[in-house]
Write an enzyme that holds these catalytic residues in place. Sequence first.
Site, short mmCIF file in Angstrom:
data_model
loop_
_atom_site.label_atom_id
_atom_site.label_comp_id
_atom_site.label_asym_id
_atom_site.label_seq_id
_atom_site.Cartn_x
_atom_site.Cartn_y
_atom_site.Cartn_z
CD GLN A 62 2.62 3.24 -1.25
OE1 GLN A 62 1.54 2.69 -1.12
NE2 GLN A 62 3.07 3.65 -2.40
CG PHE A 63 7.95 -0.66 -2.92
CD1 PHE A 63 8.94 -0.11 -3.72
CD2 PHE A 63 6.76 -1.09 -3.50
CE1 PHE A 63 8.75 0.01 -5.09
CE2 PHE A 63 6.57 -0.98 -4.87
CZ PHE A 63 7.56 -0.42 -5.67
CB THR A 64 6.59 4.10 -3.63
OG1 THR A 64 5.35 4.35 -2.95
CG2 THR A 64 6.38 3.05 -4.71
#
Length: 141
Positions: free
Chosen positions: A74-76
Amino acid sequence: MRAVVQRVLSASVSVAGEVVGAIDEPGLLVYLGVTHDDGDREIAWTAAKIRDLRLLREERSVADVGAPVLVVSQFTLYGDGRKGRRPTWLAAAPEPVSRPAYEAVCAELERSGIRVERGVFGADMQVTSVGDGPVTLIVET
């Protein structure tokens, strides 16, 4: 490294309508974000924290009861929306850094005997979960 850890009764992740990872018993759903300077120390610490956190019922950890973990990249989690209307993702590590770190956290959990289900790194994933109470924690190195 940053993780959002949620206690769940079940969870699954799908890509293009196909389930690629699922847990169908109480365990943890983990969204994992990696930043530029995350290395071996952060990987080991994060895996141990996920394994040993007493978030399950009766203050038990996944290591205590052999519960599964679903880990989704989950880069966000490293998004920054403080300025303007469009978030920036500059703090998120690029794929050559984040993919190996994500895989290493999963592998470290597996080495400690935890059953790990995974999403597909970089894919457009749909995640469903049934939470086990309002238990969600942010863990950060």
